[in-house]
Design a protein around this motif. Structure first.
Motif, PDB file in Angstrom:
ATOM      1  N   PHE A  17      -9.820   0.711 -11.070  1.00 44.57           N
ATOM      2  CA  PHE A  17      -8.782   0.870 -10.053  1.00 44.57           C
ATOM      3  C   PHE A  17      -7.817  -0.308 -10.108  1.00 44.57           C
ATOM      4  O   PHE A  17      -8.214  -1.467 -10.111  1.00 44.57           O
ATOM      5  N   GLU A  18      -6.537   0.001 -10.154  1.00 47.17           N
ATOM      6  CA  GLU A  18      -5.506  -1.036 -10.106  1.00 47.17           C
ATOM      7  C   GLU A  18      -4.285  -0.399  -9.476  1.00 47.17           C
ATOM      8  O   GLU A  18      -3.838   0.660  -9.924  1.00 47.17           O
ATOM      9  N   ALA A  19      -3.762  -1.008  -8.437  1.00 46.47           N
ATOM     10  CA  ALA A  19      -2.618  -0.399  -7.751  1.00 46.47           C
ATOM     11  C   ALA A  19      -1.879  -1.438  -6.938  1.00 46.47           C
ATOM     12  O   ALA A  19      -2.425  -2.501  -6.621  1.00 46.47           O
ATOM     13  N   ASP A  20      -0.652  -1.137  -6.618  1.00 48.49           N
ATOM     14  CA  ASP A  20       0.096  -1.976  -5.680  1.00 48.49           C
ATOM     15  C   ASP A  20      -0.247  -1.515  -4.277  1.00 48.49           C
ATOM     16  O   ASP A  20      -0.022  -0.349  -3.933  1.00 48.49           O
ATOM     17  N   LEU A  21      -0.808  -2.411  -3.478  1.00 52.20           N
ATOM     18  CA  LEU A  21      -1.160  -2.058  -2.100  1.00 52.20           C
ATOM     19  C   LEU A  21      -0.203  -2.758  -1.139  1.00 52.20           C
ATOM     20  O   LEU A  21       0.340  -3.828  -1.435  1.00 52.20           O
ATOM     21  N   ARG A  22      -0.048  -2.139   0.011  1.00 50.60           N
ATOM     22  CA  ARG A  22       0.847  -2.662   1.034  1.00 50.60           C
ATOM     23  C   ARG A  22       0.054  -3.525   2.023  1.00 50.60           C
ATOM     24  O   ARG A  22      -1.093  -3.199   2.354  1.00 50.60           O
ATOM     25  N   VAL A  23       0.650  -4.611   2.440  1.00 54.09           N
ATOM     26  CA  VAL A  23       0.019  -5.441   3.463  1.00 54.09           C
ATOM     27  C   VAL A  23       0.329  -4.797   4.814  1.00 54.09           C
ATOM     28  O   VAL A  23       1.460  -4.818   5.287  1.00 54.09           O
TER      29      VAL A  23
ATOM     30  N   LEU B 271      -5.033  -4.369   3.709  1.00 57.22           N
ATOM     31  CA  LEU B 271      -4.279  -3.745   2.620  1.00 57.22           C
ATOM     32  C   LEU B 271      -4.544  -2.248   2.602  1.00 57.22           C
ATOM     33  O   LEU B 271      -5.673  -1.810   2.864  1.00 57.22           O
ATOM     34  N   ALA B 272      -3.512  -1.488   2.255  1.00 55.59           N
ATOM     35  CA  ALA B 272      -3.673  -0.030   2.187  1.00 55.59           C
ATOM     36  C   ALA B 272      -2.726   0.518   1.138  1.00 55.59           C
ATOM     37  O   ALA B 272      -1.732  -0.123   0.786  1.00 55.59           O
ATOM     38  N   ALA B 273      -3.036   1.710   0.634  1.00 57.55           N
ATOM     39  CA  ALA B 273      -2.123   2.384  -0.295  1.00 57.55           C
ATOM     40  C   ALA B 273      -0.861   2.767   0.468  1.00 57.55           C
ATOM     41  O   ALA B 273      -0.916   3.074   1.662  1.00 57.55           O
ATOM     42  N   ALA B 274       0.275   2.748  -0.227  1.00 58.61           N
ATOM     43  CA  ALA B 274       1.548   3.049   0.435  1.00 58.61           C
ATOM     44  C   ALA B 274       1.525   4.437   1.073  1.00 58.61           C
ATOM     45  O   ALA B 274       2.106   4.655   2.141  1.00 58.61           O
ATOM     46  N   ASP B 275       0.811   5.390   0.441  1.00 57.33           N
ATOM     47  CA  ASP B 275       0.770   6.752   0.994  1.00 57.33           C
ATOM     48  C   ASP B 275      -0.460   6.967   1.883  1.00 57.33           C
ATOM     49  O   ASP B 275      -0.744   8.096   2.294  1.00 57.33           O
ATOM     50  N   GLY B 276      -1.190   5.900   2.162  1.00 60.07           N
ATOM     51  CA  GLY B 276      -2.348   6.001   3.063  1.00 60.07           C
ATOM     52  C   GLY B 276      -3.561   6.665   2.444  1.00 60.07           C
ATOM     53  O   GLY B 276      -4.534   6.957   3.143  1.00 60.07           O
ATOM     54  N   SER B 277      -3.530   6.898   1.133  1.00 62.55           N
ATOM     55  CA  SER B 277      -4.670   7.591   0.509  1.00 62.55           C
ATOM     56  C   SER B 277      -5.901   6.696   0.475  1.00 62.55           C
ATOM     57  O   SER B 277      -5.811   5.471   0.623  1.00 62.55           O
ATOM     58  N   ALA B 278      -7.045   7.330   0.243  1.00 65.18           N
ATOM     59  CA  ALA B 278      -8.314   6.590   0.264  1.00 65.18           C
ATOM     60  C   ALA B 278      -8.387   5.602  -0.899  1.00 65.18           C
ATOM     61  O   ALA B 278      -7.868   5.865  -1.987  1.00 65.18           O
TER      62      ALA B 278
ATOM     63  N   ALA C 215     -12.243   3.876   4.790  1.00 68.84           N
ATOM     64  CA  ALA C 215     -11.987   4.321   3.419  1.00 68.84           C
ATOM     65  C   ALA C 215     -10.556   4.062   2.969  1.00 68.84           C
ATOM     66  O   ALA C 215     -10.281   4.029   1.769  1.00 68.84           O
ATOM     67  N   ASP C 216      -9.628   3.878   3.914  1.00 65.91           N
ATOM     68  CA  ASP C 216      -8.227   3.777   3.504  1.00 65.91           C
ATOM     69  C   ASP C 216      -7.645   2.385   3.694  1.00 65.91           C
ATOM     70  O   ASP C 216      -6.436   2.201   3.584  1.00 65.91           O
ATOM     71  N   ARG C 217      -8.493   1.391   3.998  1.00 61.61           N
ATOM     72  CA  ARG C 217      -7.951   0.038   4.111  1.00 61.61           C
ATOM     73  C   ARG C 217      -8.990  -0.999   3.749  1.00 61.61           C
ATOM     74  O   ARG C 217     -10.182  -0.794   3.962  1.00 61.61           O
ATOM     75  N   TRP C 218      -8.518  -2.065   3.172  1.00 56.43           N
ATOM     76  CA  TRP C 218      -9.385  -3.189   2.823  1.00 56.43           C
ATOM     77  C   TRP C 218      -8.911  -4.422   3.583  1.00 56.43           C
ATOM     78  O   TRP C 218      -7.705  -4.630   3.772  1.00 56.43           O
ATOM     79  N   ARG C 219      -9.883  -5.256   3.970  1.00 57.89           N
ATOM     80  CA  ARG C 219      -9.518  -6.509   4.647  1.00 57.89           C
ATOM     81  C   ARG C 219     -10.062  -7.687   3.843  1.00 57.89           C
ATOM     82  O   ARG C 219     -11.206  -7.654   3.369  1.00 57.89           O
ATOM     83  N   ILE C 220      -9.245  -8.712   3.697  1.00 60.21           N
ATOM     84  CA  ILE C 220      -9.695  -9.956   3.055  1.00 60.21           C
ATOM     85  C   ILE C 220      -9.291 -11.132   3.941  1.00 60.21           C
ATOM     86  O   ILE C 220      -8.388 -11.013   4.777  1.00 60.21           O
TER      87      ILE C 220
END
Ligand code: FES
Length: 321
Positions: free
Chosen positions: A10-16, A31-38, A69-74
């Motif tokens: 998996f490699e993608a540009d994620l939105r803050v 962080l989340a995908a721009a389209d809100g996908s999982a 499933a649709d957001r990560w936190r760091i």
């Protein structure tokens, strides 16, 4: 080794989605995908790569909930990092920004146990948050000892308050350093120790746990372990079994560099033996393990090696590449 391979590609540009100051010099990013996908699934102890510039990749533990499933936190601590990774995160990754992300990977997975002792130093609290949530959910007996320079520098205190007296907070300016002899001096039955934090803490915990049963200690480093009496760098022959290539690794180059120069597909990130991205299966050879990822049993098993730093003591190393 005990690595849990989770969707490595998996490699993608994620939105803050949000950037919140969690403590002095600590920001939490969601962080989340721009389209809100999982996003790919992960388990406690996993980390992701943030690609912050050319040759500037940094690893951060996921500290939210695997159920989201649709957001990560760091959580990111601003440090006097020579290449400016954490400074770039603090300065450039505000709400609405975009960042290239890879992973997640987990080289610090939780092993099922009736009892856990979690020891966190400073920003090392981040992988512990999902771990203690899982320990709590599984009904395990657990305790967290969390040290930091001062209360103001210690992130996530509000979330930890919900766990009551299972959590011991040790701000150094109020309570001094954790008493590791009291905590670890006597091996505890059926207890696994998980620790993350500054190298000094990890080295001290590792030394105290040397008398514990094998496999009791689990730790994660984000900076390379200090070199200790490593063998001199020498040249050796490198056989890449699947590629059918035989190469020479000179004394001044790494296995990773030699593979790359030969056009062999290898993937690396930190290139200093801490992230586990370049882990490669060993077919034959006496590996001189120099990474900070594998534990002693994993090194002794000689099954895998980190080709960005580890070398070979025998004349020939054969890899599954
Ligand atoms: Fe990070 Fe080798 S690239 S361990």
């Amino acid at each position: 080794m005990t690595t849990q391979p989770i969707v490595r590609e998996f490699e993608a540009d994620l939105r803050v989605v949000s950037a919140v100051e969690a403590a002095t010099d600590v920001v939490t990013l969601t962080l989340a995908a721009a389209d809100g996908s999982a996003l790919p699934p992960w388990t406690p102890g996993a980390h992701i790569d943030l690609v912050l510039g050319d040759d500037l990749v940094r690893q951060y533990s996921l500290c939210g909930s695997p159920a989201d499933a649709d957001r990560w936190r760091i959580g990111v601590l601003r440090t006097p990092d020579s290449r400016g990774g954490s400074k770039a995160v603090h300065a450039e990754l505000g709400e609405g920004a975009t960042v290239r992300v890879r992973g997640p990977r987990n080289h610090f997975p939780m092993v099922a146990s009736p009892r856990y002792l979690f020891l966190a130093g400073g920003i090392g609290i981040t992988p512990m948050l999902p771990m203690i949530a899982e320990a709590e959910a599984s009904g395990a007996d657990w305790r967290l000892v969390y040290g930091g320079r001062s209360r103001a520098s210690m992130a996530f205190l509000d979330e930890l308050a919900a766990y009551g007296d299972r959590v011991t907070l040790l701000p150094q300016d109020e309570a001094g350093l954790p008493d590791l002899d009291a905590l670890l001096g006597v091996p505890q039955p059926d207890t696994l120790v998980y620790t993350c934090g500054p190298s000094g803490l990890l080295d001290a915990v590792e030394a105290r746990c040397s008398s514990w049963p094998a496999g009791s200690l689990h730790l994660e480093r984000f900076a390379p372990r200090a070199a200790s009496g490593e063998d001199e760098d020498t040249a050796f022959e490198l056989v890449l079994q699947r590629s059918g290539l035989t190469l020479t690794v000179p004394a001044d180059r790494s296995v990773f560099e030699v593979c790359k120069a030969a056009g062999v597909s290898v993937v690396g990130s930190c290139l200093e033996g801490v992230c586990g991205t370049c882990e490669t299966e060993v077919v034959d050879g006496d590996v001189d393990h120099r990474d900070s990822v594998l534990n002693e049993e994993e090194k002794e098993s000689n099954e895998f090696m980190m080709i960005c730093v580890s070398r070979c003591r025998s004349d020939r190393l054969t890899l599954d590449l």
